[in-house]
Every structure is written in structure tokens, then in C-alpha cells.
Enzyme design. Structure first.
Site, PDB file in Angstrom:
ATOM      1  N   ASN A  19      52.207  -9.294  43.225  1.00 60.83           N
ATOM      2  CA  ASN A  19      52.678  -8.071  42.566  1.00 60.83           C
ATOM      3  C   ASN A  19      53.145  -8.486  41.173  1.00 60.83           C
ATOM      4  OD1 ASN A  19      55.659  -8.367  42.307  1.00 60.83           O
ATOM      5  ND2 ASN A  19      55.620  -8.468  44.545  1.00 60.83           N
ATOM      6  N   ARG A  40      50.165 -12.823  52.922  1.00 61.30           N
ATOM      7  CA  ARG A  40      51.267 -12.488  53.831  1.00 61.30           C
ATOM      8  C   ARG A  40      50.822 -12.333  55.289  1.00 61.30           C
ATOM      9  NH1 ARG A  40      55.973  -8.666  51.746  1.00 61.30           N
ATOM     10  NH2 ARG A  40      56.848  -9.749  53.552  1.00 61.30           N
ATOM     11  N   HIS A  42      55.451  -0.846  46.754  1.00 62.80           N
ATOM     12  CA  HIS A  42      55.945  -0.347  48.043  1.00 62.80           C
ATOM     13  C   HIS A  42      56.858   0.842  47.741  1.00 62.80           C
ATOM     14  CE1 HIS A  42      55.629  -4.535  50.161  1.00 62.80           C
ATOM     15  NE2 HIS A  42      54.678  -3.748  50.633  1.00 62.80           N
ATOM     16  N   CYS A  72      64.341  -4.528  50.922  1.00 65.40           N
ATOM     17  CA  CYS A  72      63.232  -5.362  51.431  1.00 65.40           C
ATOM     18  C   CYS A  72      63.717  -6.518  52.280  1.00 65.40           C
ATOM     19  CB  CYS A  72      62.451  -6.040  50.314  1.00 65.40           C
ATOM     20  SG  CYS A  72      62.012  -5.089  48.931  1.00 65.40           S
TER      21      CYS A  72
HETATM   22  N1  ARG Z   1      56.540 -10.716  47.221  1.00 70.24           N
HETATM   23  C1  ARG Z   1      56.587  -9.690  48.218  1.00 70.24           C
HETATM   24  C2  ARG Z   1      55.287  -8.898  48.208  1.00 70.24           C
HETATM   25  O1  ARG Z   1      54.747  -8.669  47.156  1.00 70.24           O
HETATM   26  C3  ARG Z   1      57.767  -8.811  48.005  1.00 70.24           C
HETATM   27  C4  ARG Z   1      57.945  -7.787  49.085  1.00 70.24           C
HETATM   28  C5  ARG Z   1      59.116  -6.908  48.861  1.00 70.24           C
HETATM   29  N2  ARG Z   1      59.266  -6.014  49.920  1.00 70.24           N
HETATM   30  C6  ARG Z   1      59.380  -4.683  49.833  1.00 70.24           C
HETATM   31  N3  ARG Z   1      59.556  -4.019  50.910  1.00 70.24           N
HETATM   32  N4  ARG Z   1      59.280  -4.057  48.675  1.00 70.24           N
HETATM   33  O2  ARG Z   1      54.770  -8.508  49.220  1.00 70.24           O
END
Ligand code: ARG
Length: 301
Positions: A20, A93, A176, A272
Site C-alpha cells: 500500500n 499476506r 481498507h 487495524c
Molecule cells: N501493511 C498492511 C497491509 O497493507 C497494513 C494493514 C492495515 N490494516 C487495516 N485494517 N487497515 O495490508
């Protein structure tokens, strides 16, 4: 019932890839030691703040090579004792899925969760990050676009038998829903309008009264303050701009700020880093209140 929250041990947290636009592996590696220490302090401070508000914290273990495990909001959607496990869109992930499945199996064995469900393969849904329970309205708000699909959000709502409003996210910067949308316990909604498409803004404004809409500024959004955890009249968030704190306290909220800067380098903050395990679609006390209201109405009639 008091809040029960899942967090992950940050022992192997790092920013080692970029999925991201907030993620800064370069900034991380320039001070990995310092940021690792600071991340441990931030995670412990977040847990302590939530415990002070009466929450119980359960911890999932860390694993080397899976730095984003520290964001359990993406692990599942949990409501009425049922967990529907996430299916990550980002290959980086996907390795988290079996580890979170094991963590939920332990929660089930301990009696903290009644049921664990999985979504079919080929479905993309990144958990509570894109399916936020709004206790006041008794509905989910689902985000779709960058990570979760609209169809997966519908499956989630159907799995719980609750209403949902789907909101399309307009930009990778707010990938998100929990980065740009936060229903507060009192019924207000803190949100960042530029993160949404026009139809999504219309859907929000059709369901939330104007007086209950609190607009986050560019700065609030960039500080990840919309990614907040509300418990009663308390809101726990990353370091806020003074004006946001003032606006929330005018509405009767106490704001607790935690330095979560190492996690913002990965595009995440308080919401998060936590996953509520105790949300109920029909809380016992809400039912009592309704009964009470009925009684009063009967008495008046
Ligand atoms: N680096 C993680 C990703 O891009 C951060 C996730 C953050 N989580 C959230 N629920 N916004 O997936």
C-alpha cells in the site's frame, strides 16, 4: 459484557515489502532497531490503554517473515460468537491465513468463540478492515475495491444474517474501509470523504444524519486517526491533530493518543492492530432497553 480484543505479538513486525502507498521499507531499514523497539512500546501501550478501559486482550503469536500479522483486524470478521476468516488479496499476506486459523481454533477451544467459518478459495475479503460493525445502527459497513470484493462483503453479511451497506473505496491510499471510516459508539461516524466514490458518499449520507457525520481532515486521515477504537465514551487512536481531539471532546468523547508511528509506516494504526471478538448483533442490554421503552409506552397508553 466488556470488550474482548485480539492483538498480535509485534516481535517480528517490520516493513519489508510495499503493498500500500504508506508502506516505507526504506524508512524501516534505515532504523530497524529503533523502530522495532518503538513498535513494541506502541503495541504494549495500545494494549494497556484498552485494558484500562476494561477490555480483555488475547494475544496471537508472532511469526518470522509475516510482519503484517500485527494487524489482526484483517484476520476475520467476528460477530455473535462466529468468526469468518479472511482471504487475503495480497499474496504477501496469504501466509497469515493458516496462522490466524490456528489462533481462532485456540479461541474456539477456550470457549471465547463458538464457531469458525472459512470463505471459499478465490474470494477476497480482508476481515474487519473491510467489514465494520456499527452497533448503533445494527449493521455492517463493508468496504470494497482495493482489497475486498463487493461480492465477498455480501457473503460476509449473509453469513451473519445482518444488513450491510457496501461502500466503494476510491483510492489505493485508503485501501481498507477502516482507514477512512469509523462508526463511534455514540452513533456518530468519523469519516474521510475523499476516500470514497460518489455512490459511497451518497450511501453514507443516506444512513447517517448530517449532525452525526464528523469529517476527518487530510491531516487526521494521514495520521491514521480515523483508524480508531471506540469503547463507550473513549476513543483510542494514533497521535491526533489538536483540532480533532477538540471536536471529539465537544461531543463528549475522551481521546487517548498512542504513538503508533512505526505501524503507520505500514499503513495501519489502532483499529487495524485490534479485532473485537465480542460484538453482538443484538446486545442483551439493548434488548432490555427496548423492553423498557415498550413498558413506558404501554404505561403511557
Ligand atoms: N501493511 C498492511 C497491509 O497493507 C497494513 C494493514 C492495515 N490494516 C487495516 N485494517 N487497515 O495490508
Amino acid at each position: 459484557m466488556s470488550a474482548h480484543i485480539l492483538m498480535t505479538d509485534p516481535a517480528h513486525y517490520a516493513v519489508s515489502y510495499r503493498i500500500n502507498p504508506w508502506m516505507r521499507p526504506d524508512a524501516w531499514s534505515s532504523d530497524a532497531g529503533g523502530l522495532t523497539a518503538k513498535a513494541r512500546i506502541g503495541s504494549a501501550a495500545l494494549a494497556a490503554a484498552l485494558e484500562r478501559l476494561g477490555a480483555r486482550i488475547s494475544w496471537a503469536p508472532a511469526a518470522e517473515g509475516l510482519p503484517d500479522l500485527v494487524f489482526p483486524a484483517n484476520a476475520a470478521v467476528v460477530l455473535d460468537g462466529k468468526a469468518v476468516l479472511a482471504r487475503f488479496r495480497k499474496p504477501e499476506r496469504r501466509g497469515e491465513e493458516p496462522l490466524f486459523a490456528a489462533a481462532f481454533e485456540r479461541l474456539r477451544a477456550a470457549g471465547d468463540i463458538a464457531e469458525v467459518e472459512t470463505l471459499p478459495e478465490g474470494c477476497f475479503h480482508e476481515g474487519a478492515g473491510d467489514a465494520i460493525w456499527d452497533a448503533r445502527r445494527g449493521q455492517l459497513w463493508t468496504g470494497f475495491g482495493p482489497r475486498s470484493t463487493k461480492a465477498a462483503g455480501e457473503r460476509i453479511a449473509a453469513a451473519f444474517g445482518v444488513a450491510a451497506t457496501a461502500l466503494e473505496l476510491a483510492t489505493e491510499r485508503f485501501y481498507h474501509l477502516d482507514t477512512c471510516f469509523c462508526p463511534l459508539p455514540g452513533g456518530e461516524v468519523l469519516y474521510y470523504p475523499p476516500a470514497f466514490t460518489e455512490p459511497a458518499l451518497k450511501a453514507i449520507r443516506a444512513r447517517v444524519a448530517p449532525a452525526d457525520l464528523i469529517e476527518a481532515t487530510d491531516e487526521d486521515a494521514a495520521r491514521f486517526c480515523v483508524n480508531a477504537v471506540g469503547i463507550g465514551r473513549d476513543i483510542v487512536m494514533a497521535s491526533a491533530a489538536p483540532d480533532l481531539e477538540r471536536r471529539l471532546s465537544e461531543r463528549g468523547y475522551r481521546v487517548t493518543e498512542i504513538d503508533l508511528s512505526p505501524f503507520i509506516l505500514s499503513g495501519g494504526a489502532a483499529f487495524c492492530m485490534t479485532l473485537r471478538l465480542d460484538h453482538e448483533s443484538r446486545p442483551a442490554n439493548a434488548q432490555q432497553e427496548t423492553t423498557h421503552e415498550h413498558r413506558n409506552a404501554d404505561a403511557l397508553a
